[in-house]
Design an enzyme around this catalytic site. Structure first.
Site, PDB file in Angstrom:
ATOM      1  N   ALA A  62      -5.053  -6.141  10.819  1.00  0.00           N
ATOM      2  CA  ALA A  62      -3.664  -6.189  11.284  1.00  0.00           C
ATOM      3  C   ALA A  62      -3.468  -5.307  12.510  1.00  0.00           C
TER       4      ALA A  62
ATOM      5  N   LEU B 276       0.840  -1.199   0.000  1.00  0.00           N
ATOM      6  CA  LEU B 276       0.000   0.000   0.000  1.00  0.00           C
ATOM      7  C   LEU B 276       0.881   1.257   0.000  1.00  0.00           C
ATOM      8  N   THR B 277       1.843   1.302   0.943  1.00  0.00           N
ATOM      9  CA  THR B 277       2.680   2.493   1.119  1.00  0.00           C
ATOM     10  C   THR B 277       3.582   2.732  -0.094  1.00  0.00           C
ATOM     11  N   GLU B 278       3.801   4.002  -0.399  1.00  0.00           N
ATOM     12  CA  GLU B 278       4.736   4.388  -1.467  1.00  0.00           C
ATOM     13  C   GLU B 278       5.787   5.327  -0.877  1.00  0.00           C
TER      14      GLU B 278
ATOM     15  N   GLU C 281       1.197   0.616  10.227  1.00  0.00           N
ATOM     16  CA  GLU C 281      -0.243   0.372  10.479  1.00  0.00           C
ATOM     17  C   GLU C 281      -0.933   1.622  11.024  1.00  0.00           C
ATOM     18  N   GLY C 282      -0.528   2.789  10.515  1.00  0.00           N
ATOM     19  CA  GLY C 282      -1.056   4.057  11.013  1.00  0.00           C
ATOM     20  C   GLY C 282      -0.183   4.556  12.135  1.00  0.00           C
TER      21      GLY C 282
ATOM     22  N   THR D 215       6.719  -5.282   4.088  1.00  0.00           N
ATOM     23  CA  THR D 215       7.116  -6.455   4.873  1.00  0.00           C
ATOM     24  C   THR D 215       6.929  -7.721   4.025  1.00  0.00           C
TER      25      THR D 215
ATOM     26  N   GLN E  56      12.509   1.729  46.491  1.00  0.00           N
ATOM     27  CA  GLN E  56      11.178   2.261  46.203  1.00  0.00           C
ATOM     28  C   GLN E  56      11.052   2.779  44.774  1.00  0.00           C
TER      29      GLN E  56
HETATM   30  P1  TGC Z   1     -11.208   8.765   3.446  1.00  0.00           P
HETATM   31  O1  TGC Z   1     -10.587   9.157   2.171  1.00  0.00           O
HETATM   32  O2  TGC Z   1     -12.196   9.674   4.130  1.00  0.00           O
HETATM   33  O3  TGC Z   1     -11.947   7.343   3.376  1.00  0.00           O
HETATM   34  C1  TGC Z   1     -11.715   6.466   2.358  1.00  0.00           C
HETATM   35  C2  TGC Z   1     -12.704   5.306   2.491  1.00  0.00           C
HETATM   36  O4  TGC Z   1     -12.181   4.361   3.436  1.00  0.00           O
HETATM   37  C3  TGC Z   1     -13.102   4.159   4.501  1.00  0.00           C
HETATM   38  N1  TGC Z   1     -12.328   3.927   5.726  1.00  0.00           N
HETATM   39  C4  TGC Z   1     -12.200   2.728   6.272  1.00  0.00           C
HETATM   40  N2  TGC Z   1     -12.732   1.534   5.929  1.00  0.00           N
HETATM   41  C5  TGC Z   1     -12.401   0.481   6.687  1.00  0.00           C
HETATM   42  N3  TGC Z   1     -11.569   0.581   7.743  1.00  0.00           N
HETATM   43  C6  TGC Z   1     -11.003   1.746   8.109  1.00  0.00           C
HETATM   44  N4  TGC Z   1     -10.164   1.809   9.141  1.00  0.00           N
HETATM   45  C7  TGC Z   1     -11.319   2.889   7.369  1.00  0.00           C
HETATM   46  N5  TGC Z   1     -10.956   4.193   7.433  1.00  0.00           N
HETATM   47  C8  TGC Z   1     -11.579   4.810   6.425  1.00  0.00           C
HETATM   48  C9  TGC Z   1     -13.925   5.411   4.522  1.00  0.00           C
HETATM   49  O5  TGC Z   1     -15.166   5.183   5.139  1.00  0.00           O
HETATM   50  C10 TGC Z   1     -14.061   5.695   3.046  1.00  0.00           C
HETATM   51  O6  TGC Z   1     -14.995   4.786   2.499  1.00  0.00           O
HETATM   52  P2  TGC Z   1     -15.920   5.207   1.271  1.00  0.00           P
HETATM   53  O7  TGC Z   1     -16.736   3.982   0.984  1.00  0.00           O
HETATM   54  O8  TGC Z   1     -16.717   6.375   1.773  1.00  0.00           O
HETATM   55  O9  TGC Z   1     -14.984   5.586   0.168  1.00  0.00           O
HETATM   56  O10 TGC Z   1     -10.064   8.461   4.374  1.00  0.00           O
HETATM   57  P3  TGC Z   1     -10.060   8.655   5.892  1.00  0.00           P
HETATM   58  O11 TGC Z   1      -9.990  10.134   6.137  1.00  0.00           O
HETATM   59  O12 TGC Z   1     -11.128   7.893   6.574  1.00  0.00           O
HETATM   60  O13 TGC Z   1      -8.671   7.972   6.232  1.00  0.00           O
HETATM   61  C11 TGC Z   1      -7.551   8.740   6.369  1.00  0.00           C
HETATM   62  C12 TGC Z   1      -6.534   7.952   7.180  1.00  0.00           C
HETATM   63  C13 TGC Z   1      -5.341   8.850   7.387  1.00  0.00           C
HETATM   64  C14 TGC Z   1      -7.129   7.550   8.536  1.00  0.00           C
HETATM   65  C15 TGC Z   1      -6.146   6.685   6.410  1.00  0.00           C
HETATM   66  O14 TGC Z   1      -5.688   7.042   5.167  1.00  0.00           O
HETATM   67  C16 TGC Z   1      -5.110   5.869   7.167  1.00  0.00           C
HETATM   68  O15 TGC Z   1      -5.448   5.022   7.959  1.00  0.00           O
HETATM   69  N6  TGC Z   1      -3.795   6.129   6.911  1.00  0.00           N
HETATM   70  C17 TGC Z   1      -2.723   5.334   7.476  1.00  0.00           C
HETATM   71  C18 TGC Z   1      -2.205   4.401   6.434  1.00  0.00           C
HETATM   72  C19 TGC Z   1      -1.673   3.123   7.023  1.00  0.00           C
HETATM   73  O16 TGC Z   1      -2.001   2.732   8.133  1.00  0.00           O
HETATM   74  N7  TGC Z   1      -0.905   2.379   6.265  1.00  0.00           N
HETATM   75  C20 TGC Z   1      -0.446   1.096   6.698  1.00  0.00           C
HETATM   76  C21 TGC Z   1       0.165   0.324   5.572  1.00  0.00           C
HETATM   77  S1  TGC Z   1       0.333  -1.410   5.862  1.00  0.00           S
HETATM   78  C22 TGC Z   1       1.478  -1.560   7.068  1.00  0.00           C
HETATM   79  O17 TGC Z   1       1.916  -0.630   7.638  1.00  0.00           O
HETATM   80  C23 TGC Z   1       1.895  -2.949   7.407  1.00  0.00           C
HETATM   81  S2  TGC Z   1       3.086  -2.973   8.637  1.00  0.00           S
HETATM   82  C24 TGC Z   1       3.467  -4.591   8.886  1.00  0.00           C
HETATM   83  C25 TGC Z   1       2.694  -5.235   9.985  1.00  0.00           C
HETATM   84  O18 TGC Z   1       1.491  -5.033  10.127  1.00  0.00           O
HETATM   85  O19 TGC Z   1       3.280  -5.980  10.758  1.00  0.00           O
HETATM   86  P1  FAD Z   2       4.651   9.934   6.802  1.00  0.00           P
HETATM   87  O1  FAD Z   2       3.252   9.675   6.379  1.00  0.00           O
HETATM   88  O2  FAD Z   2       5.528  10.732   5.892  1.00  0.00           O
HETATM   89  O3  FAD Z   2       4.627  10.630   8.230  1.00  0.00           O
HETATM   90  C1  FAD Z   2       5.737  11.359   8.764  1.00  0.00           C
HETATM   91  C2  FAD Z   2       5.272  12.030  10.057  1.00  0.00           C
HETATM   92  O4  FAD Z   2       4.205  12.917   9.756  1.00  0.00           O
HETATM   93  C3  FAD Z   2       4.698  11.026  11.059  1.00  0.00           C
HETATM   94  O5  FAD Z   2       5.033  11.429  12.367  1.00  0.00           O
HETATM   95  C4  FAD Z   2       3.209  11.165  10.851  1.00  0.00           C
HETATM   96  O6  FAD Z   2       2.438  10.783  11.980  1.00  0.00           O
HETATM   97  C5  FAD Z   2       3.095  12.646  10.579  1.00  0.00           C
HETATM   98  N1  FAD Z   2       1.861  12.980   9.884  1.00  0.00           N
HETATM   99  C6  FAD Z   2       1.358  12.452   8.741  1.00  0.00           C
HETATM  100  N2  FAD Z   2       0.185  12.993   8.427  1.00  0.00           N
HETATM  101  C7  FAD Z   2      -0.079  13.898   9.398  1.00  0.00           C
HETATM  102  C8  FAD Z   2      -1.145  14.803   9.646  1.00  0.00           C
HETATM  103  N3  FAD Z   2      -2.218  14.862   8.833  1.00  0.00           N
HETATM  104  N4  FAD Z   2      -1.084  15.579  10.747  1.00  0.00           N
HETATM  105  C9  FAD Z   2      -0.029  15.534  11.576  1.00  0.00           C
HETATM  106  N5  FAD Z   2       1.001  14.706  11.407  1.00  0.00           N
HETATM  107  C10 FAD Z   2       0.981  13.897  10.328  1.00  0.00           C
HETATM  108  N6  FAD Z   2       3.445  -0.397   4.413  1.00  0.00           N
HETATM  109  C11 FAD Z   2       2.763  -1.270   3.619  1.00  0.00           C
HETATM  110  O7  FAD Z   2       1.975  -0.879   2.786  1.00  0.00           O
HETATM  111  N7  FAD Z   2       2.991  -2.615   3.748  1.00  0.00           N
HETATM  112  C12 FAD Z   2       3.855  -3.135   4.641  1.00  0.00           C
HETATM  113  O8  FAD Z   2       4.004  -4.360   4.718  1.00  0.00           O
HETATM  114  C13 FAD Z   2       4.586  -2.229   5.473  1.00  0.00           C
HETATM  115  N8  FAD Z   2       5.528  -2.707   6.343  1.00  0.00           N
HETATM  116  C14 FAD Z   2       6.309  -1.829   7.051  1.00  0.00           C
HETATM  117  C15 FAD Z   2       7.371  -2.306   7.819  1.00  0.00           C
HETATM  118  C16 FAD Z   2       8.193  -1.427   8.504  1.00  0.00           C
HETATM  119  C17 FAD Z   2       9.344  -1.946   9.307  1.00  0.00           C
HETATM  120  C18 FAD Z   2       7.920  -0.036   8.464  1.00  0.00           C
HETATM  121  C19 FAD Z   2       8.776   0.935   9.234  1.00  0.00           C
HETATM  122  C20 FAD Z   2       6.874   0.451   7.701  1.00  0.00           C
HETATM  123  C21 FAD Z   2       6.065  -0.428   6.963  1.00  0.00           C
HETATM  124  N9  FAD Z   2       5.052   0.033   6.124  1.00  0.00           N
HETATM  125  C22 FAD Z   2       4.346  -0.841   5.333  1.00  0.00           C
HETATM  126  C23 FAD Z   2       4.869   1.469   5.928  1.00  0.00           C
HETATM  127  C24 FAD Z   2       4.089   2.160   7.026  1.00  0.00           C
HETATM  128  O9  FAD Z   2       2.737   1.836   6.985  1.00  0.00           O
HETATM  129  C25 FAD Z   2       4.313   3.665   6.873  1.00  0.00           C
HETATM  130  O10 FAD Z   2       5.659   3.918   7.237  1.00  0.00           O
HETATM  131  C26 FAD Z   2       3.372   4.489   7.723  1.00  0.00           C
HETATM  132  O11 FAD Z   2       2.049   4.393   7.252  1.00  0.00           O
HETATM  133  C27 FAD Z   2       3.786   5.978   7.794  1.00  0.00           C
HETATM  134  O12 FAD Z   2       4.065   6.479   6.543  1.00  0.00           O
HETATM  135  P2  FAD Z   2       5.457   7.267   6.266  1.00  0.00           P
HETATM  136  O13 FAD Z   2       6.557   6.445   6.776  1.00  0.00           O
HETATM  137  O14 FAD Z   2       5.446   7.653   4.824  1.00  0.00           O
HETATM  138  O15 FAD Z   2       5.375   8.561   7.163  1.00  0.00           O
END
Ligand code: TGC
Ligand code: FAD
Length: 389
Positions: A247, A136-138, A368-369, A169, A284
């Site tokens: 997740a 997902l992430t870029e 994961e956010g 990952t 303590q």
């Molecule tokens: P918005 O553009 O308003 O909404 C888009 C659509 O998504 C729906 N939605 C959700 N649906 C299910 N679950 C959720 N948690 C949802 N959050 C939003 C929303 O209802 C809408 O649906 P529709 O049908 O109306 O189009 O976006 P938003 O403002 O709700 O979300 C913004 C934000 C910042 C919360 C979201 O973009 C976000 O969560 N960003 C963080 C990205 C992130 O977590 N990336 C993780 C990548 S994977 C990873 O890190 C794996 S790590 C490895 C491991 O897990 O061990």
């Molecule tokens: P950025 O989005 O650039 O954020 C930088 C800083 O800005 C952070 O402190 C953030 O909280 C802050 N920020 C961002 N937006 C706002 C706002 N609106 N207001 C205030 N502050 C803000 N991704 C995948 O898709 N798949 C994977 O399997 C996966 N595995 C991972 C494994 C590891 C070890 C790591 C480190 C990351 C992985 N990720 C994966 C990516 C991960 O989900 C992202 O790193 C994460 O979502 C944050 O994105 P970023 O690193 O681009 O930080």
């Protein structure tokens, strides 16, 4: 003198069924026997035998264990959470392997895939014979995946994918990548088998966190895929975000596992270590730290179990998952750092798991956010105002 374990102080076991306690014990035994002895070396070298581990985790039954059918065990949310807790008590990197496989890659196929896609991938992934990753992430879009540049366009019935995914990952060990891309029809998910022409992976080196985990860049250069590579059930950002809920839920438990492992280690250490001619445990200041950490770990675990019961009842909301992820990861990293102080200089080596957990939790705080994103999700729920843009 008799001592009590932090979780016993909270009477946690009374909240679990016999089956849940058995699953916890089985995963703990696996971690003690097959993971813990190797973790300092894997972390030090920055590598794990991912394929072999995936098969062993498959045999243990934890890959996609909360999914029904297709060779998955169909366990409850709390059982899945407890497995994550035990795995992360070993190392966040091992929990990541399992989270990405079961809750991101398998869940995406299970929830949004067609019948043939499910038959082709899920049983093999549950056995750990096929590994998945989730792109997902870029490089320029992490917290804000809506801005992604990866694009899929039609060429006849085929799809052509171009773009770059970062921080993925399991990327270089995956047999299949679930890649999210922009299309004329909104964001959609694609199954990209390893080795498809134009699809390259490169590992990210020199990490100082989550070293016992594979993290990669995925490059898609005009990758041609057949019509049936698209996940038919997902349209828009809610597709990938629905997988993140799964997740993130595992991390709510997992982070407490890392915290409890730090706390267990530290409880043992302070009873043995003498400073100024008395056990470190008898001061303590030490007891205050231990008490505060125990309160946060115990409250975090109660929250995790409560969220698990809501998930089992089918009523959990994404905002509630954000509450758990933000709280438990933030408290876990605080506990790891406080434990590190109690271990003194010994705390900075890999002889003890504490600094490894503390370093790992930096990634867990971000992926994961980020903690900031979860704060804003909660803030939006409380105020009705979105502060993202
Ligand atoms: P918005 O553009 O308003 O909404 C888009 C659509 O998504 C729906 N939605 C959700 N649906 C299910 N679950 C959720 N948690 C949802 N959050 C939003 C929303 O209802 C809408 O649906 P529709 O049908 O109306 O189009 O976006 P938003 O403002 O709700 O979300 C913004 C934000 C910042 C919360 C979201 O973009 C976000 O969560 N960003 C963080 C990205 C992130 O977590 N990336 C993780 C990548 S994977 C990873 O890190 C794996 S790590 C490895 C491991 O897990 O061990
Ligand atoms: P950025 O989005 O650039 O954020 C930088 C800083 O800005 C952070 O402190 C953030 O909280 C802050 N920020 C961002 N937006 C706002 C706002 N609106 N207001 C205030 N502050 C803000 N991704 C995948 O898709 N798949 C994977 O399997 C996966 N595995 C991972 C494994 C590891 C070890 C790591 C480190 C990351 C992985 N990720 C994966 C990516 C991960 O989900 C992202 O790193 C994460 O979502 C944050 O994105 P970023 O690193 O681009 O930080």
């Amino acid at each position: 003198p008799r001592t009590v374990h932090p979780t016993a102080l909270f009477g946690i076991d009374a909240l679990l069924t016999e089956e849940e306690r058995e699953i916890r014990a089985t995963v703990r035994r696996f971690c003690d026997g097959e993971l813990r002895p190797h973790l300092p070396e894997w972390f030090d070298k920055g590598g794990i035998p991912a394929r072999d581990l995936a098969r062993r985790l498959g045999a243990l039954g934890v890959l996609g264990m909360h999914l029904d059918g297709y060779g998955c065990a169909g366990m409850g949310a709390v059982s899945y959470g407890l497995a994550c807790l035990e795995l992360e008590a070993a190392d966040s990197g091992l929990r990541s392997l399992v989270s990405v496989q079961g809750s991101l890659a398998m869940f995406a196929i299970w929830k949004h895939g067609g019948e043939e896609q499910k038959q082709r991938w899920l049983p093999a992934m549950a056995r750990g014979e096929a590994i998945g990753c989730f792109g997902l992430t870029e490089p320029d879009f992490g917290s804000d995946p809506a801005g992604m540049r990866t694009r899929a366009r039609r060429d006849g019935t085929d799809w052509i994918l171009s773009g770059t995914k970062m921080w993925i990952t399991n990327g270089s060990v995956a047999d299949v990548a679930v890649v999210w891309a922009r299309t004329d029809d909104g964001i959609r998910g694609f199954l990209v088998p390893a080795g498809t022409p134009g699809f390259r992976v490169r590992d990210i080196e020199r990490k100082l966190s989550l070293r016992a985990s594979v993290t990669s860049e995925l490059v898609l250069d005009e990758v041609r895929l057949p019509a049936d590579a698209v996940l038919p059930g997902a349209r828009g950002l809610s597709g990938p975000l629905s997988c993140l809920n799964e997740a993130r839920f595992g991390i709510v438990f997992g982070a407490i596992g890392a915290a409890l492992d730090c706390l267990d280690t530290t409880l043992g250490y302070v009873r043995e270590r003498r400073v100024f001619d008395r056990p470190l445990a008898s001061y303590q200041l030490t007891q205050q730290k231990l008490a505060d950490m125990t309160l946060e770990a115990g409250k975090g675990l109660l929250l995790a179990i409560h969220l698990g019961r809501l998930k089992e009842a089918g009523t959990i909301t994404p905002e509630q998952v954000s509450v758990g992820k933000l709280n438990n990861v933030r408290e876990a990293i605080d506990i790891a750092r406080t434990c590190r102080t109690l271990l003194g200089a010994n705390g900075i080596t890999l002889e003890y798991p504490v600094i490894r957990h503390a370093a790992n939790l930096e990634s867990v705080l971000t992926y994961e956010g980020t903690s900031e994103v979860h704060s804003l999700v909660i803030g939006r729920a409380l105020t009705g105002e979105s502060a993202f843009q």
